[in-house]
Design a protein around this motif. Sequence first.
Motif, PDB file in Angstrom:
ATOM      1  N   GLU A 110       0.683  -0.943  -0.675  1.00  0.00           N
ATOM      2  CA  GLU A 110      -0.218  -0.241   0.363  1.00  0.00           C
ATOM      3  C   GLU A 110       0.542   1.366   0.400  1.00  0.00           C
ATOM      4  N   ARG A 111       2.302   1.538   0.692  1.00  0.00           N
ATOM      5  CA  ARG A 111       2.883   2.122   0.328  1.00  0.00           C
ATOM      6  C   ARG A 111       3.921   2.418  -0.855  1.00  0.00           C
ATOM      7  N   PHE A 112       3.460   2.351  -1.806  1.00  0.00           N
ATOM      8  CA  PHE A 112       4.504   2.275  -2.816  1.00  0.00           C
ATOM      9  C   PHE A 112       3.246   2.576  -4.402  1.00  0.00           C
ATOM     10  N   PRO A 113       3.708   3.321  -4.954  1.00  0.00           N
ATOM     11  CA  PRO A 113       2.345   3.104  -6.029  1.00  0.00           C
ATOM     12  C   PRO A 113       2.668   2.573  -7.012  1.00  0.00           C
ATOM     13  N   ASP A 114       1.596   2.726  -8.009  1.00  0.00           N
ATOM     14  CA  ASP A 114       0.435   2.202  -8.362  1.00  0.00           C
ATOM     15  C   ASP A 114       1.294   0.824  -9.255  1.00  0.00           C
ATOM     16  N   ASN A 115       1.953   1.773  -9.934  1.00  0.00           N
ATOM     17  CA  ASN A 115       3.554   0.895 -11.334  1.00  0.00           C
ATOM     18  C   ASN A 115       4.318  -0.290 -10.712  1.00  0.00           C
ATOM     19  N   LEU A 116       4.594  -0.075  -9.309  1.00  0.00           N
ATOM     20  CA  LEU A 116       5.777  -1.035  -8.570  1.00  0.00           C
ATOM     21  C   LEU A 116       4.167  -2.177  -7.887  1.00  0.00           C
ATOM     22  N   THR A 117       3.466  -1.895  -7.823  1.00  0.00           N
ATOM     23  CA  THR A 117       2.375  -3.354  -7.155  1.00  0.00           C
ATOM     24  C   THR A 117       1.697  -3.945  -8.147  1.00  0.00           C
ATOM     25  N   ASN A 118       2.311  -4.262  -8.935  1.00  0.00           N
ATOM     26  CA  ASN A 118       1.767  -6.014  -9.610  1.00  0.00           C
ATOM     27  C   ASN A 118       2.392  -6.851 -10.274  1.00  0.00           C
ATOM     28  N   ILE A 119       2.906  -7.111  -8.506  1.00  0.00           N
ATOM     29  CA  ILE A 119       3.875  -7.937  -8.522  1.00  0.00           C
ATOM     30  C   ILE A 119       3.238  -9.608  -8.354  1.00  0.00           C
ATOM     31  N   LYS A 120       4.083 -11.080  -9.177  1.00  0.00           N
ATOM     32  CA  LYS A 120       3.699 -11.612  -8.509  1.00  0.00           C
ATOM     33  C   LYS A 120       3.091 -12.467  -7.188  1.00  0.00           C
ATOM     34  N   ARG A 121       1.774 -13.069  -6.749  1.00  0.00           N
ATOM     35  CA  ARG A 121       1.786 -13.252  -5.445  1.00  0.00           C
ATOM     36  C   ARG A 121       2.031 -15.079  -4.967  1.00  0.00           C
ATOM     37  N   VAL A 122       2.356 -15.337  -3.776  1.00  0.00           N
ATOM     38  CA  VAL A 122       2.937 -16.414  -4.015  1.00  0.00           C
ATOM     39  C   VAL A 122       2.287 -17.433  -2.750  1.00  0.00           C
ATOM     40  N   TYR A 123       2.027 -18.255  -2.535  1.00  0.00           N
ATOM     41  CA  TYR A 123       0.780 -18.789  -1.370  1.00  0.00           C
ATOM     42  C   TYR A 123       1.687 -19.832  -0.829  1.00  0.00           C
ATOM     43  N   ASP A 124       0.923 -20.447   0.043  1.00  0.00           N
ATOM     44  CA  ASP A 124       1.507 -21.143   0.386  1.00  0.00           C
ATOM     45  C   ASP A 124       3.106 -21.451   1.489  1.00  0.00           C
ATOM     46  N   ILE A 125       3.256 -20.162   1.763  1.00  0.00           N
ATOM     47  CA  ILE A 125       4.679 -19.332   2.225  1.00  0.00           C
ATOM     48  C   ILE A 125       3.860 -19.060   3.472  1.00  0.00           C
ATOM     49  N   SER A 126       4.706 -18.636   4.502  1.00  0.00           N
ATOM     50  CA  SER A 126       4.812 -18.115   5.672  1.00  0.00           C
ATOM     51  C   SER A 126       4.851 -16.352   5.712  1.00  0.00           C
ATOM     52  N   TYR A 127       4.606 -15.373   6.515  1.00  0.00           N
ATOM     53  CA  TYR A 127       4.460 -13.951   6.419  1.00  0.00           C
ATOM     54  C   TYR A 127       5.595 -13.301   5.823  1.00  0.00           C
ATOM     55  N   ALA A 128       6.818 -14.384   6.373  1.00  0.00           N
ATOM     56  CA  ALA A 128       8.300 -13.565   6.482  1.00  0.00           C
ATOM     57  C   ALA A 128       8.312 -14.169   5.384  1.00  0.00           C
ATOM     58  N   GLU A 129       7.995 -15.448   4.576  1.00  0.00           N
ATOM     59  CA  GLU A 129       8.728 -15.649   3.026  1.00  0.00           C
ATOM     60  C   GLU A 129       7.633 -14.546   2.041  1.00  0.00           C
ATOM     61  N   ALA A 130       6.328 -14.368   2.359  1.00  0.00           N
ATOM     62  CA  ALA A 130       5.756 -13.493   2.185  1.00  0.00           C
ATOM     63  C   ALA A 130       6.105 -12.616   1.291  1.00  0.00           C
ATOM     64  N   LYS A 131       6.663 -11.289   2.650  1.00  0.00           N
ATOM     65  CA  LYS A 131       7.550 -10.131   2.771  1.00  0.00           C
ATOM     66  C   LYS A 131       8.523 -10.105   2.000  1.00  0.00           C
TER      67      LYS A 131
END
Length: 241
Positions: free
Chosen positions: A196-217
């Motif tokens: 949420e703190r980044f501009p829109d052009n930086l937020t389109n990322i590939k989200r990975v699941y079945d991982i921990s919060y630390a790994e997601a970060k």
Amino acid sequence: MAIHRSTLRNKKNTLSLDQLHLKKESRKQINQLIEEFTFLEALKKYDIPVANKILLYGHTGCGKTATAHAIGQALEKEVVTLNLGGFVSSKLGETGKNVTDVFRKASFGDTVLFIDEFDFIGKVRDYDNQDSGEMKRLVNTLIQQIDQLPEDTLLICATNHVEVIDTALLRRFQIKLKYELPSQEKLDVYYDDILERFPDNLTNIKRVYDISYAEAKDVALQQVKTKIINQEKLKLISEVN
């Protein structure tokens, strides 16, 4: 007793409880704990004990350490961290005395004593036979120190492997909170919070699941960094041309 910074340390710049992604039941128990410590003197008048020994267990990277420091922040107490794995592995014969000294110092201060890698007490059973007697004495020392802990001192222990810990130690904890890998829905909320703190052009990322919060970060920030660097490279190219 010489204690290295990496073994016994204070941590600053912690997240608040509201910033953590805790299960509702876990947050409810933590809120109860904080209220008990807030009104400790009133409870003492009626000789009612507070829950001052907590075990955080489960998957690595899911917020156990962050929870310990957030509780300290909520109670306005200094958090003193003891990494039991590194602490025990130096000179086995001195460990019992050193653990006693740490508990004594924590008892006389307005602190939260946070013991990380608590499962090391269980893992040490894999040591050779010559150390087995010493390790039994260490477990007994820990039990004794936990039993003698003053009511106004909070002990929080964390482990990724609760199954290897001596049952006599486990019985000492009034509160046990389990940490599991977050669901896809919870990870999406977490990704949104990170981005949420980044501009829109930086937020389109590939989200990975079945991982921990630390790994997601790590997953999210690595992709954001790559996008920023690529943008800066393009700027340099355009300036040259």
